[in-house]
Structures are given as C-alpha cells and as structure tokens.
Motif scaffolding. Sequence first.
Motif, PDB file in Angstrom:
ATOM      1  N   HIS A 302     -26.213  11.257  -1.630  1.00 60.94           N
ATOM      2  CA  HIS A 302     -26.842   9.967  -1.784  1.00 60.94           C
ATOM      3  C   HIS A 302     -26.661   9.097  -0.448  1.00 60.94           C
ATOM      4  O   HIS A 302     -25.746   9.489   0.431  1.00 60.94           O
ATOM      5  CB  HIS A 302     -26.781   8.972  -2.801  1.00 60.94           C
ATOM      6  CG  HIS A 302     -25.310   8.535  -3.215  1.00 60.94           C
ATOM      7  ND1 HIS A 302     -24.613   7.644  -2.241  1.00 60.94           N
ATOM      8  CD2 HIS A 302     -24.495   8.970  -4.007  1.00 60.94           C
ATOM      9  CE1 HIS A 302     -23.368   7.437  -2.720  1.00 60.94           C
ATOM     10  NE2 HIS A 302     -23.301   8.411  -3.863  1.00 60.94           N
ATOM     11  N   MET A 303     -27.084   8.127   0.087  1.00 68.73           N
ATOM     12  CA  MET A 303     -26.860   7.332   1.476  1.00 68.73           C
ATOM     13  C   MET A 303     -25.566   6.600   1.213  1.00 68.73           C
ATOM     14  O   MET A 303     -25.058   6.321   0.045  1.00 68.73           O
ATOM     15  CB  MET A 303     -28.030   6.322   1.547  1.00 68.73           C
ATOM     16  CG  MET A 303     -27.731   5.440   2.973  1.00 68.73           C
ATOM     17  SD  MET A 303     -29.050   4.228   3.085  1.00 68.73           S
ATOM     18  CE  MET A 303     -29.061   3.267   1.660  1.00 68.73           C
ATOM     19  N   GLU A 304     -24.678   6.737   2.311  1.00 76.56           N
ATOM     20  CA  GLU A 304     -23.491   6.355   2.524  1.00 76.56           C
ATOM     21  C   GLU A 304     -23.429   5.186   2.861  1.00 76.56           C
ATOM     22  O   GLU A 304     -24.510   4.529   3.402  1.00 76.56           O
ATOM     23  CB  GLU A 304     -22.295   7.290   2.936  1.00 76.56           C
ATOM     24  CG  GLU A 304     -22.281   8.517   2.274  1.00 76.56           C
ATOM     25  CD  GLU A 304     -21.573   8.449   0.716  1.00 76.56           C
ATOM     26  OE1 GLU A 304     -21.007   7.287   0.630  1.00 76.56           O
ATOM     27  OE2 GLU A 304     -21.575   9.581  -0.112  1.00 76.56           O
ATOM     28  N   ASN A 305     -22.334   4.423   3.257  1.00 80.14           N
ATOM     29  CA  ASN A 305     -22.174   3.003   3.689  1.00 80.14           C
ATOM     30  C   ASN A 305     -22.945   2.893   5.181  1.00 80.14           C
ATOM     31  O   ASN A 305     -22.389   3.481   6.045  1.00 80.14           O
ATOM     32  CB  ASN A 305     -20.821   2.600   3.727  1.00 80.14           C
ATOM     33  CG  ASN A 305     -20.344   1.229   3.939  1.00 80.14           C
ATOM     34  OD1 ASN A 305     -21.479   0.473   4.157  1.00 80.14           O
ATOM     35  ND2 ASN A 305     -19.511   0.901   4.196  1.00 80.14           N
ATOM     36  N   PRO A 306     -24.309   2.016   5.194  1.00 82.11           N
ATOM     37  CA  PRO A 306     -25.083   2.050   6.325  1.00 82.11           C
ATOM     38  C   PRO A 306     -24.050   0.797   7.601  1.00 82.11           C
ATOM     39  O   PRO A 306     -24.808   0.028   7.635  1.00 82.11           O
ATOM     40  CB  PRO A 306     -26.317   1.731   6.044  1.00 82.11           C
ATOM     41  CG  PRO A 306     -26.139   1.092   4.764  1.00 82.11           C
ATOM     42  CD  PRO A 306     -24.680   1.450   4.158  1.00 82.11           C
ATOM     43  N   LYS A 307     -23.096   1.230   7.888  1.00 82.45           N
ATOM     44  CA  LYS A 307     -22.568   0.121   8.765  1.00 82.45           C
ATOM     45  C   LYS A 307     -22.962  -0.151   9.919  1.00 82.45           C
ATOM     46  O   LYS A 307     -23.407  -1.151  10.453  1.00 82.45           O
ATOM     47  CB  LYS A 307     -20.907   0.319   9.021  1.00 82.45           C
ATOM     48  CG  LYS A 307     -20.109   0.353   8.028  1.00 82.45           C
ATOM     49  CD  LYS A 307     -18.608   0.984   8.235  1.00 82.45           C
ATOM     50  CE  LYS A 307     -17.714   0.854   7.143  1.00 82.45           C
ATOM     51  NZ  LYS A 307     -16.369   1.304   7.658  1.00 82.45           N
ATOM     52  N   ARG A 308     -23.619   1.000  10.681  1.00 86.61           N
ATOM     53  CA  ARG A 308     -24.139   0.718  12.024  1.00 86.61           C
ATOM     54  C   ARG A 308     -25.583  -0.105  11.823  1.00 86.61           C
ATOM     55  O   ARG A 308     -25.740  -0.812  12.705  1.00 86.61           O
ATOM     56  CB  ARG A 308     -24.440   2.066  12.540  1.00 86.61           C
ATOM     57  CG  ARG A 308     -25.225   2.029  13.892  1.00 86.61           C
ATOM     58  CD  ARG A 308     -25.021   3.361  14.477  1.00 86.61           C
ATOM     59  NE  ARG A 308     -26.032   4.284  14.038  1.00 86.61           N
ATOM     60  CZ  ARG A 308     -27.164   4.466  14.237  1.00 86.61           C
ATOM     61  NH1 ARG A 308     -27.965   3.692  14.866  1.00 86.61           N
ATOM     62  NH2 ARG A 308     -27.840   5.395  13.527  1.00 86.61           N
ATOM     63  N   TYR A 309     -26.371  -0.041  10.705  1.00 80.31           N
ATOM     64  CA  TYR A 309     -27.473  -0.486  10.783  1.00 80.31           C
ATOM     65  C   TYR A 309     -27.415  -1.823  10.283  1.00 80.31           C
ATOM     66  O   TYR A 309     -28.119  -2.718  10.888  1.00 80.31           O
ATOM     67  CB  TYR A 309     -28.411   0.374   9.790  1.00 80.31           C
ATOM     68  CG  TYR A 309     -28.719   1.559  10.115  1.00 80.31           C
ATOM     69  CD1 TYR A 309     -29.795   1.696  11.160  1.00 80.31           C
ATOM     70  CD2 TYR A 309     -28.408   2.802   9.655  1.00 80.31           C
ATOM     71  CE1 TYR A 309     -30.372   3.083  11.431  1.00 80.31           C
ATOM     72  CE2 TYR A 309     -28.746   4.001  10.005  1.00 80.31           C
ATOM     73  CZ  TYR A 309     -29.595   4.151  10.622  1.00 80.31           C
ATOM     74  OH  TYR A 309     -29.928   5.482  11.442  1.00 80.31           O
ATOM     75  N   TRP A 310     -26.215  -2.280   9.683  1.00 79.97           N
ATOM     76  CA  TRP A 310     -25.930  -3.399   9.034  1.00 79.97           C
ATOM     77  C   TRP A 310     -25.538  -4.360  10.448  1.00 79.97           C
ATOM     78  O   TRP A 310     -26.128  -5.491  10.630  1.00 79.97           O
ATOM     79  CB  TRP A 310     -24.769  -3.520   8.098  1.00 79.97           C
ATOM     80  CG  TRP A 310     -24.303  -4.856   7.746  1.00 79.97           C
ATOM     81  CD1 TRP A 310     -23.273  -5.439   7.927  1.00 79.97           C
ATOM     82  CD2 TRP A 310     -25.022  -5.729   6.849  1.00 79.97           C
ATOM     83  NE1 TRP A 310     -23.020  -6.829   7.503  1.00 79.97           N
ATOM     84  CE2 TRP A 310     -24.482  -6.970   6.786  1.00 79.97           C
ATOM     85  CE3 TRP A 310     -26.292  -5.844   6.160  1.00 79.97           C
ATOM     86  CZ2 TRP A 310     -24.615  -8.203   5.759  1.00 79.97           C
ATOM     87  CZ3 TRP A 310     -26.663  -6.954   5.576  1.00 79.97           C
ATOM     88  CH2 TRP A 310     -25.846  -8.086   5.204  1.00 79.97           C
ATOM     89  N   ALA A 311     -24.560  -3.646  11.221  1.00 78.35           N
ATOM     90  CA  ALA A 311     -24.249  -4.450  12.361  1.00 78.35           C
ATOM     91  C   ALA A 311     -25.535  -4.616  13.249  1.00 78.35           C
ATOM     92  O   ALA A 311     -25.695  -5.845  13.812  1.00 78.35           O
ATOM     93  CB  ALA A 311     -23.198  -3.860  13.349  1.00 78.35           C
ATOM     94  N   GLU A 312     -26.473  -3.801  13.421  1.00 78.17           N
ATOM     95  CA  GLU A 312     -27.792  -4.111  14.189  1.00 78.17           C
ATOM     96  C   GLU A 312     -28.592  -5.194  13.682  1.00 78.17           C
ATOM     97  O   GLU A 312     -29.129  -6.184  14.551  1.00 78.17           O
ATOM     98  CB  GLU A 312     -28.411  -2.722  14.227  1.00 78.17           C
ATOM     99  CG  GLU A 312     -27.910  -1.735  15.297  1.00 78.17           C
ATOM    100  CD  GLU A 312     -28.511  -0.511  14.920  1.00 78.17           C
ATOM    101  OE1 GLU A 312     -29.546  -0.234  14.400  1.00 78.17           O
ATOM    102  OE2 GLU A 312     -28.118   0.556  15.811  1.00 78.17           O
ATOM    103  N   LEU A 313     -28.506  -5.267  12.374  1.00 86.66           N
ATOM    104  CA  LEU A 313     -29.273  -6.317  11.639  1.00 86.66           C
ATOM    105  C   LEU A 313     -28.882  -7.496  11.885  1.00 86.66           C
ATOM    106  O   LEU A 313     -29.600  -8.486  12.365  1.00 86.66           O
ATOM    107  CB  LEU A 313     -29.587  -5.990  10.072  1.00 86.66           C
ATOM    108  CG  LEU A 313     -30.020  -6.819   9.272  1.00 86.66           C
ATOM    109  CD1 LEU A 313     -31.444  -7.204   9.578  1.00 86.66           C
ATOM    110  CD2 LEU A 313     -29.805  -6.547   7.720  1.00 86.66           C
TER     111      LEU A 313
END
Length: 382
Positions: A302-313
């Motif tokens: 399953h999807m793991e911690n989406p840190k990069r997308y969170w930072a972009e958001l």
Amino acid sequence: MKAKFNFTDTAISKITPPHKNVQKLVFSDNYQRGLVLIVGYGGKKAFYFRGKQHKKKIMFKIGEFPYMNTNKAREKVFVLYNDLKRGILQQPDIKLQHITLKQLFYDEYIPKHAKIFKKHNAWQINERTFKTHFKIIENIEIDKLTRNNIDIWHKSIGKNSGIYMANRCLALIRHMLNMAIDWGLLTINPAQNIRQFKEVARDRFLQPAEITNFMQALMGTTNEMFKHFILLLLYTGQRKANILALRWEHINLHNCILYLPDTKNNQSQQIPLTKQAINVLKDIGIKDFGWVFPSKQSTSGHMENPKRYWAELLKKANITNLRMHDLRRTMGSYQAIVGSSMNIISKSLGHKSIQSTAVYARLSLEPVRESMQKATDEIMKY
C-alpha cells in the motif's frame, strides 16, 4: 504491588506483566538485600543480584522464575553479597559484552524484540531513527558506553534535530540497553537516569483562515491517490498509518462505518463515516477487497508516507508548520468548536483513556457521527 516486599513463590506467581509502554517492573526483596526481581511485559520473570562494586553499580541475572525459586535465589544472593563485602566478588562472564551498539541493534534488538513485539511501521521507524541519529555512538562497545557520552549525544540531537527527536532517540537507546541487560549482555544501563527535554504538547490544526487555500491547493493536485488520502485523513480524523493501510473489506458503506482492526492502542475501533468521507471512497472506486491505496512500489503493498507530495501541497497553499497528523487534530478541534463533549471527541478519534473507557463503551455511534458531520460541515464552510 509495592516495589519492595517479602518475596514468596506464591506472591511472585501472581504478579501480572506490565503494559508494554512500561516495559518492565522492578521489585526488591525485603528479606535479602541485593535480591531483585524484574518482570517484563512479555511475562518473563527473572532474579538479579544488585549491588555496588568499586563505587560502580552492578547488576546481573542469576536465574529465571519459576526455574529458580525464591529460596534458591536468596541463597545465591546471600553468597554473592558476602563475597561483595569481602571484596572477592567475581561477576559472571557476560557473553558478547564487547559488541558495539550497532551490533546490538541489528543482531539482537531488531530480530529478537522489535520484529516480534512491535508493529511493522514501528520497528521500521526505529531503523530509520538509528541510521539517521546514532552514527556518532553506533561503533562504541555497549560496555564502554557512559552516561556522559550518551548525555552529550542526546543534547546534540536536541540542538540539531529538535528536542522531540532527541527524546525519541534517548527512549530507543534506553530500551535497547535494558533489553541487553535482560539478555545477559550488560550489567547496568548508563542511559537510565538521563533527563529528557521538556516537551510541550502540540496544538496545531488547520485554522479557518487556512482552509480555503489548503482545499484549493489539494483539489489542484494531479495525484488523485494523494488527494483522496488527505481528504480521508481530514474527514475521519484517524491516524496516518491506519488510513494508509486501509482495506476495502473493512469499510461498511451500508452502515457508514469504518472498521480499524489494529490501531496504535492495540484495540479495534469502529469509526463513523461522514457524507464527505463516503463520497471520497466512491470517487476512488469502491471494491470488495484489497488496499484502498495500493502501491506496486512499496514492500507493504500500500502507499507509504507521501512526504514529498505533502511538502508540495503546503508550498502551494502557502501554509507552514503543518503536519499530516495535524489533520487528525483538526477534526478534534472543530468538534470542540461546534460544542461536542470531550467523551464524544475521544471516541471519534479512538483515544484511550482509563477513566473514560466505561463512558465510551456506553456511547452509541450516532451522536459520534452527528458530531463528526457537524465538524466536517464547519470545515467545508471556508
């Protein structure tokens, strides 16, 4: 039971293991000085000899209960204590005492404890923490570690990575060395009495003035899976790990309930689903089984911690100092804003409280759903 009492086989057999957050219970015998009993949260009970030699505290294991009974333990400690007073005490050879902290972590702690007793994401977090923050001391032999060098290391992490990470690292090394004592690899824990940094409880949540920018930035993202994941975090108020590992078979759309079989509190939970949460699930495309957020790249599936997308958001929304976990706090905060009771909020977030457990058990899910719906509607006004 008191920390000091007259040991008997009957009394010791009745001692229940502590909660895993406590790790272990330590008792001293009123009758024989130097005799100690340690009870681990796995239920293991062992006798130890404790004293002071050459102005240094010493402690080593002498036997396990019930294979060694109380009388035998007292006899052994009586001899050891007299040898200590006469200056002729010989400590038993400790196997592998010259292993490094790194060897202790990878060869002993991870396979013998973390992978057995900790959740998958918890021991993986331990590994990341060790790789990132233990480099300075990882090659020191565990019997050469001192209170001073651990204290200096702890303070350096506090300076460079923050007090919260420093305290997590201190808790990890303390537990590792306690386990080393239990395994007969060490006699004393030099990290035991090091003072933690004082932590202040985090109270950050999405403010009303931030919600419009946050939602606009989220709706504008091209990563649909990430968008749905963040919306479910916000609309359910659940922990990131539980939503990442969500499975379709645990979603009851007929009764609008989300079932979490395994949580941080080691208890299953039923969470009411609001209209907005249900719409997100419908947008994803409801299935009968499998991961809600599958990933072919991750080992978990399953999807793991989406840190990069969170930072972009956050950058797009021009929001700072907001963590994904703060979305959970946002649900609780807006429930409080619309006048929900603390008991309702605790049940909706799955908080564990000894004092309020009985009250939670009597609550039906309908007032919880009503409260969460009001909070979600309040969020969506902005």
